[in-house]
Scaffold this motif. Structure first.
Motif, PDB file in Angstrom:
ATOM      1  N   GLU A 665       8.905 -15.819 -23.774  1.00 58.34           N
ATOM      2  CA  GLU A 665       8.587 -15.452 -25.150  1.00 58.34           C
ATOM      3  C   GLU A 665       9.055 -14.034 -25.466  1.00 58.34           C
ATOM      4  N   LYS A 666       8.862 -13.122 -24.522  1.00 57.03           N
ATOM      5  CA  LYS A 666       9.318 -11.738 -24.743  1.00 57.03           C
ATOM      6  C   LYS A 666      10.826 -11.677 -24.914  1.00 57.03           C
ATOM      7  N   ILE A 667      11.551 -12.459 -24.106  1.00 56.08           N
ATOM      8  CA  ILE A 667      13.020 -12.472 -24.212  1.00 56.08           C
ATOM      9  C   ILE A 667      13.449 -13.002 -25.573  1.00 56.08           C
ATOM     10  N   ARG A 668      12.818 -14.092 -26.021  1.00 64.97           N
ATOM     11  CA  ARG A 668      13.185 -14.672 -27.318  1.00 64.97           C
ATOM     12  C   ARG A 668      12.907 -13.681 -28.452  1.00 64.97           C
ATOM     13  N   ARG A 669      11.776 -12.962 -28.372  1.00 67.45           N
ATOM     14  CA  ARG A 669      11.472 -11.972 -29.412  1.00 67.45           C
ATOM     15  C   ARG A 669      12.495 -10.839 -29.408  1.00 67.45           C
ATOM     16  N   LYS A 670      12.883 -10.376 -28.225  1.00 67.77           N
ATOM     17  CA  LYS A 670      13.850  -9.274 -28.138  1.00 67.77           C
ATOM     18  C   LYS A 670      15.200  -9.706 -28.691  1.00 67.77           C
ATOM     19  N   ILE A 671      15.630 -10.914 -28.374  1.00 67.98           N
ATOM     20  CA  ILE A 671      16.905 -11.424 -28.901  1.00 67.98           C
ATOM     21  C   ILE A 671      16.866 -11.469 -30.418  1.00 67.98           C
ATOM     22  N   ALA A 672      15.735 -11.951 -30.973  1.00 66.78           N
ATOM     23  CA  ALA A 672      15.602 -12.026 -32.430  1.00 66.78           C
ATOM     24  C   ALA A 672      15.594 -10.635 -33.050  1.00 66.78           C
ATOM     25  N   SER A 673      14.986  -9.663 -32.372  1.00 63.85           N
ATOM     26  CA  SER A 673      14.859  -8.320 -32.947  1.00 63.85           C
ATOM     27  C   SER A 673      16.185  -7.596 -33.068  1.00 63.85           C
ATOM     28  N   VAL A 674      17.161  -7.959 -32.228  1.00 66.34           N
ATOM     29  CA  VAL A 674      18.458  -7.272 -32.289  1.00 66.34           C
ATOM     30  C   VAL A 674      19.438  -8.002 -33.195  1.00 66.34           C
ATOM     31  N   GLY A 675      18.977  -9.070 -33.848  1.00 63.42           N
ATOM     32  CA  GLY A 675      19.809  -9.709 -34.859  1.00 63.42           C
ATOM     33  C   GLY A 675      20.723 -10.805 -34.373  1.00 63.42           C
ATOM     34  N   GLN A 680      19.574 -19.552 -27.680  1.00 60.75           N
ATOM     35  CA  GLN A 680      20.189 -20.479 -26.742  1.00 60.75           C
ATOM     36  C   GLN A 680      21.565 -20.008 -26.292  1.00 60.75           C
ATOM     37  N   VAL A 681      22.315 -19.390 -27.204  1.00 58.11           N
ATOM     38  CA  VAL A 681      23.644 -18.886 -26.845  1.00 58.11           C
ATOM     39  C   VAL A 681      23.525 -17.829 -25.756  1.00 58.11           C
ATOM     40  N   VAL A 682      22.518 -16.970 -25.873  1.00 55.59           N
ATOM     41  CA  VAL A 682      22.311 -15.925 -24.870  1.00 55.59           C
ATOM     42  C   VAL A 682      21.882 -16.539 -23.540  1.00 55.59           C
ATOM     43  N   ILE A 683      21.051 -17.563 -23.604  1.00 52.91           N
ATOM     44  CA  ILE A 683      20.612 -18.228 -22.372  1.00 52.91           C
ATOM     45  C   ILE A 683      21.795 -18.910 -21.700  1.00 52.91           C
ATOM     46  N   ASP A 684      22.595 -19.635 -22.486  1.00 50.90           N
ATOM     47  CA  ASP A 684      23.748 -20.358 -21.928  1.00 50.90           C
ATOM     48  C   ASP A 684      24.767 -19.410 -21.301  1.00 50.90           C
ATOM     49  N   SER A 685      24.850 -18.199 -21.836  1.00 55.22           N
ATOM     50  CA  SER A 685      25.835 -17.244 -21.329  1.00 55.22           C
ATOM     51  C   SER A 685      25.347 -16.504 -20.085  1.00 55.22           C
ATOM     52  N   GLY A 686      24.063 -16.674 -19.750  1.00 54.82           N
ATOM     53  CA  GLY A 686      23.514 -15.995 -18.580  1.00 54.82           C
ATOM     54  C   GLY A 686      23.120 -14.565 -18.830  1.00 54.82           C
ATOM     55  N   GLU A 687      23.068 -14.127 -20.101  1.00 56.86           N
ATOM     56  CA  GLU A 687      22.755 -12.742 -20.415  1.00 56.86           C
ATOM     57  C   GLU A 687      21.292 -12.549 -20.797  1.00 56.86           C
ATOM     58  N   PHE A 688      20.478 -13.601 -20.657  1.00 57.13           N
ATOM     59  CA  PHE A 688      19.095 -13.535 -21.119  1.00 57.13           C
ATOM     60  C   PHE A 688      18.270 -12.490 -20.372  1.00 57.13           C
ATOM     61  N   LEU A 689      18.582 -12.255 -19.081  1.00 49.29           N
ATOM     62  CA  LEU A 689      17.766 -11.339 -18.290  1.00 49.29           C
ATOM     63  C   LEU A 689      17.903  -9.898 -18.781  1.00 49.29           C
ATOM     64  N   ALA A 690      19.020  -9.599 -19.443  1.00 46.23           N
ATOM     65  CA  ALA A 690      19.212  -8.253 -19.980  1.00 46.23           C
ATOM     66  C   ALA A 690      18.226  -7.951 -21.108  1.00 46.23           C
ATOM     67  N   TYR A 691      17.598  -8.994 -21.677  1.00 46.56           N
ATOM     68  CA  TYR A 691      16.630  -8.812 -22.761  1.00 46.56           C
ATOM     69  C   TYR A 691      15.188  -8.895 -22.255  1.00 46.56           C
ATOM     70  N   GLU A 693      11.712  -7.751 -20.049  1.00 42.48           N
ATOM     71  CA  GLU A 693      11.000  -6.530 -19.694  1.00 42.48           C
ATOM     72  C   GLU A 693      11.428  -6.105 -18.287  1.00 42.48           C
ATOM     73  N   VAL A 694      11.381  -4.810 -18.015  1.00 42.14           N
ATOM     74  CA  VAL A 694      11.860  -4.330 -16.720  1.00 42.14           C
ATOM     75  C   VAL A 694      11.045  -4.903 -15.566  1.00 42.14           C
ATOM     76  N   SER A 695       9.760  -5.112 -15.783  1.00 46.66           N
ATOM     77  CA  SER A 695       8.937  -5.689 -14.710  1.00 46.66           C
ATOM     78  C   SER A 695       9.355  -7.130 -14.424  1.00 46.66           C
ATOM     79  N   ASP A 696       9.781  -7.863 -15.469  1.00 47.71           N
ATOM     80  CA  ASP A 696      10.228  -9.243 -15.268  1.00 47.71           C
ATOM     81  C   ASP A 696      11.561  -9.285 -14.530  1.00 47.71           C
ATOM     82  N   ILE A 697      12.400  -8.257 -14.738  1.00 49.09           N
ATOM     83  CA  ILE A 697      13.666  -8.185 -13.982  1.00 49.09           C
ATOM     84  C   ILE A 697      13.367  -8.054 -12.498  1.00 49.09           C
ATOM     85  N   ARG A 698      12.403  -7.193 -12.172  1.00 55.25           N
ATOM     86  CA  ARG A 698      12.030  -7.022 -10.755  1.00 55.25           C
ATOM     87  C   ARG A 698      11.557  -8.336 -10.149  1.00 55.25           C
ATOM     88  N   HIS A 699      10.679  -9.051 -10.841  1.00 54.45           N
ATOM     89  CA  HIS A 699      10.149 -10.314 -10.308  1.00 54.45           C
ATOM     90  C   HIS A 699      11.251 -11.371 -10.181  1.00 54.45           C
TER      91      HIS A 699
END
Length: 782
Positions: A665-675, A680-691, A693-699
């Motif tokens: 949910e946090k990733i989807r909100r961040k993607i929406a906030s940047v316009g 789904q395009v971001v997920i399919d491209s493999g770039e979703f983790l860049a959006y 939270e930093v703690s989620d990147i660690r996990h």
């Protein structure tokens, strides 16, 4: 009362109203320069080229009632008929396709913007006098007529030719503006930029002078076009990618200023329409600047040799979705870019102020398609949307050089053609623009690149900072397959004074130049500077005092060039608080102190001088809260972005689905906030983790270590660890993961703090966490 026609001659007040159009002062001057350049171009086309063409501008330097502006050229001059038409509002004697001048209004807008009176004088070779006219806006308005008498002035040299425009009775705000020297410099910089292609042209190189000072063209500071890297398709991508497209010809109406396909008939079908066929060509280049910058990058778009749009960044935006999405720069934490270039788009309409190409002209969309490509620059997103890989020059440049620092712990700076110490790269660019012969090629920049690459593979003792001794490297941190052989002859050797042995022979010491420390050092406040050439040496170097870690000695008193020799293996450099940079700055501070002590003892404070030098040059050791937080966030984002090359859309969807629901949910909100339109395009491209939270990147790293080790991001072996026993293998992998997870925990902690939080933290705690980020990341600079 009846009449066969109406008299639509405009009221003389129209000219004065034109002067209310808000046109920058340099643009007003450029309108007049354009007319001069057109005269040179037309003379060349008529095979009577002007020898040494020049334009001379004179601007006032004081706010006085009699202040005036003049623009004079040595063009062929004009006939009486040409002179009359040249100043008539709404008339243009120029071919708007091949010339810089576009509308007759340009002259009137520019002159009326600056002053109330304009005088124009012109003469041709062989004429006995200068012929002129005077446009007095106040007088024209009073008499309500456009009639103005023919003027004449003596001509001393019958062979002279040219045109002079003089603007008198400057408006009060214009007198104030031109009385400031800083504004003169600003105008010089603007003119140097917009006329650079013409000033550097082999076909029409003219000189441009402002108040007796030549304006030098602003040249692009790009990498050598011969430098290249291999793209994913195995083909080289050069640091400068040229292009040249021959396009289908079009018809053009000189009267209506319209281009069109089809028969030789203007769409307006007017009786005075003049149709010509124009040949169309799109050419130029896109490439890499030798430094990155927040604003100083972009592509110049040029019409007939004159830059219309300076450092345009529209081509870095993808407009295929509902909302525009910036695609470059996106990999730099400070949004700095380095893509530059020139696009010659002579056949596209521009605005009347000559600062923008008309986007509704079909030639604009055609240019975007050829230079940028049809789809997104981001390859995974392009693939997800069904676009095939492009051959467009900007698309290829993006694939090879989108990053301004290498990805992964073992990434090479030479693979992205970037200088780690960007402030140094900018300083060298200033020397390039000043014409310093040592900085005209990119060799100085590439020396820094090679030096950083050697540090990455451990070939020189520079892994923890400029010239610092190497700490013990954890097993697997270096990728053995990519380790370059130890460099030989990597820097110029400086022969020492003769040091004979028992046989009377002399042995030259082994010295390796360290380009990171070799530079001109200037005290930020005092007028003191030192040229330093730095070399790593061995402990037995004849110029290094016995047991001393370093020495700074004068090499050339005339140029104040010093040799800084240091032994990187000396115990003093096995210290958190002492680096060769610290040694250099301490020596320079001491020499500055000694100099000031003799000249002004009361103002010589060693501690202050050293502090000033460190503030200017010791950026790497600063514990700046904002910089540290950005550094940690950047390292985590780089790790997150590395998975976009790890698989296909199916794998990425599985990985995304495995995230906790809250993280999704946090990733989807961040993607929406940047316009971005649609997650789904971001997920399919493999770039979703860049959006995430930093703690989620660690996990995520903890859950999917195979995506990051064994050369994926870190060279550290993980899955490939093999000790002949499954349990031992698992224990070894867990130790690796625990070690990296502790680094990630420190990075997450830093990235989650505010500057105020860090100000209250223990210094040693911040240092430890920062070192963890250095071990994780690919760029050690804060």
């Amino acid at each position: 009362m009846t009449t066969a026609e109406f008299d639509l001659t405009p009221d003389p007040r129209v000219l004065q109203i034109l002067g209310e159009i808000n046109l920058d002062q340099w643009k007003c001057l450029a309108e007049l320069i354009d007319n001069s350049v057109d005269a040179f171009i037309n003379a060349r086309r008529d095979e009577v080229p002007v020898a040494a063409p020049s334009v001379v501008i004179s601007l006032p330097t004081q706010d006085r009632e009699d202040a005036s502006i003049s623009v004079r050229d040595n063009g062929p001059g004009m006939t009486l008929e040409q002179l009359e038409r040249a100043v008539r509002a709404g008339w243009s004697g120029n071919n708007p396709v091949d010339n810089l001048g576009l509308f007759g209004m340009g002259f009137n807008i520019a002159t009326a913007r600056l002053g109330m009176v304009t005088e124009v004088y012109t003469t041709r070779a062989g004429d006995n006098e200068w012929t002129g006219l005077r446009i007095d806006l106040t007088e024209l308005r009073r008499t309500r007529t456009y009639l103005t008498p023919r003027l004449a002035r003596p001509k001393h040299d019958p062979a002279a030719h040219g045109t002079e425009i003089k603007i008198l009775r400057l408006k009060a705000d214009q007198r104030v503006f031109f009385s400031k020297g800083a504004n003169h410099n600003k105008i010089r910089r603007q003119l140097a930029r917009v006329y650079a292609p013409l000033l550097l042209s082999k076909d029409l190189a003219f000189s441009l002078q402002l108040n007796a000072q030549n304006i030098q063209a602003k040249r692009p500071c790009h990498w050598d076009p011969d430098r290249s890297v291999l793209s994913g398709d195995g083909k080289p991508v050069h640091a400068v990618e040229p292009f040249d497209f021959e396009l289908p010809a079009r018809n053009y109406c000189l009267t209506c200023m319209l281009s069109f396909h089809g028969p030789q008939t203007c769409p307006t079908a007017g009786p005075e329409c003049q149709i010509i066929e124009i040949k169309r060509r799109l050419h130029g280049w896109v490439g890499l600047q030798r430094y990155v910058h927040e604003e100083d990058f972009g592509i110049d778009i040029i019409r007939n040799g004159r830059v219309i749009e300076v450092q345009n960044k529209d081509l870095f935006v993808w407009n295929g979705d509902e909302r525009p999405e910036r695609e470059y720069p996106i990999d730099d934490p400070r949004n700095r870019g380095r893509f530059i270039g020139e696009i010659h788009l002579d056949h596209c309409r521009v605005s009347y102020t000559k600062d923008r190409f008309e986007r509704d002209d079909t030639s604009w969309a055609e240019m975007v398609s050829l230079v940028r490509g049809e789809g997104p620059l981001q390859p995974q997103k392009a693939k997800a949307l069904g676009y095939e890989p492009q051959i467009a020059p900007l698309y290829r440049l993006f694939q090879a050089f989108r990053r301004s620092s290498p990805q992964g712990k073992t990434g090479r700076w030479s693979r992205v053609l970037a200088v780690k110490n960007n402030e140094r790269a900018i300083e060298m660019a200033d020397l390039f623009h000043k014409g310093d012969p040592d900085y005209q090629t990119d060799e100085k920049w590439y020396e820094l690149v090679e030096e950083e690459d050697r540090a990455v593979v451990g070939a020189t003792p520079t892994a923890t900072g400029p010239g610092s001794a190497s700490p013990a490297v954890p097993d697997g941190f270096l990728d053995d397959d990519n380790i370059a052989p130890a460099p030989t002859g990597t820097g110029p050797e400086v022969p020492p004074p003769a040091a004979g042995d028992a046989g009377g022979t002399s042995v030259a010491p082994t010295r390796q130049k360290l380009h990171e420390l070799s530079r001109v050092y200037k005290h930020p406040l005092l007028k003191v500077e030192f040229t330093v050439e730095a070399f790593m040496v061995t402990a037995n170097d004849p110029d290094l005092p016995r047991k001393a870690p370093w020495v700074l000695k004068i090499e050339d008193p005339g140029t104040r060039t010093f040799l800084f020799l240091f032994d990187p293996d000396h115990p003093v450099f096995r210290s958190v608080t002492m680096t060769p940079m610290d040694a250099v700055l301490a020596e320079l501070a001491f020499k500055t102190y000694e100099f000031l002590k003799e000249a002004s003892p009361d103002s010589a404070v060693f501690a202050t001088i050293l502090s000033d030098f460190r503030g200017e040059y010791a950026d790497d050791s600063k514990l700046d809260p904002k910089g540290i937080i950005a550094f940690a966030d950047k390292a985590l984002r780089e790790i997150a972005q590395s998975i976009d090359v790890a698989g296909d859309a199916g794998l990425f969807n599985i990985l995304f689905a495995e995230l906790p629901q809250s993280a999704q949910e946090k990733i989807r909100r961040k993607i929406a906030s940047v316009g971005i339109s649609g997650a789904q395009v971001v997920i399919d491209s493999g770039e979703f983790l860049a959006y995430a939270e930093v703690s989620d990147i660690r996990h995520f790293v903890r859950s999917h270590p195979a995506l990051f080790f064994d050369g994926k991001f870190w060279a550290q072996p993980y899955s490939s660890l093999e000790y002949g026993d499954a349990k031992v293998n698992e224990e070894a992998r867990e130790r690796v993961l625990e070690r990296y997870d502790s680094y990630l925990a420190d990075a997450v902690w830093l990235a989650s703090q505010s500057p105020r939080d860090l100000d209250r933290c223990d210094r040693d705690e911040i240092i430890r966490a920062t070192l963890s980020v250095r071990l994780l990341g690919q760029d050690g600079s804060l």
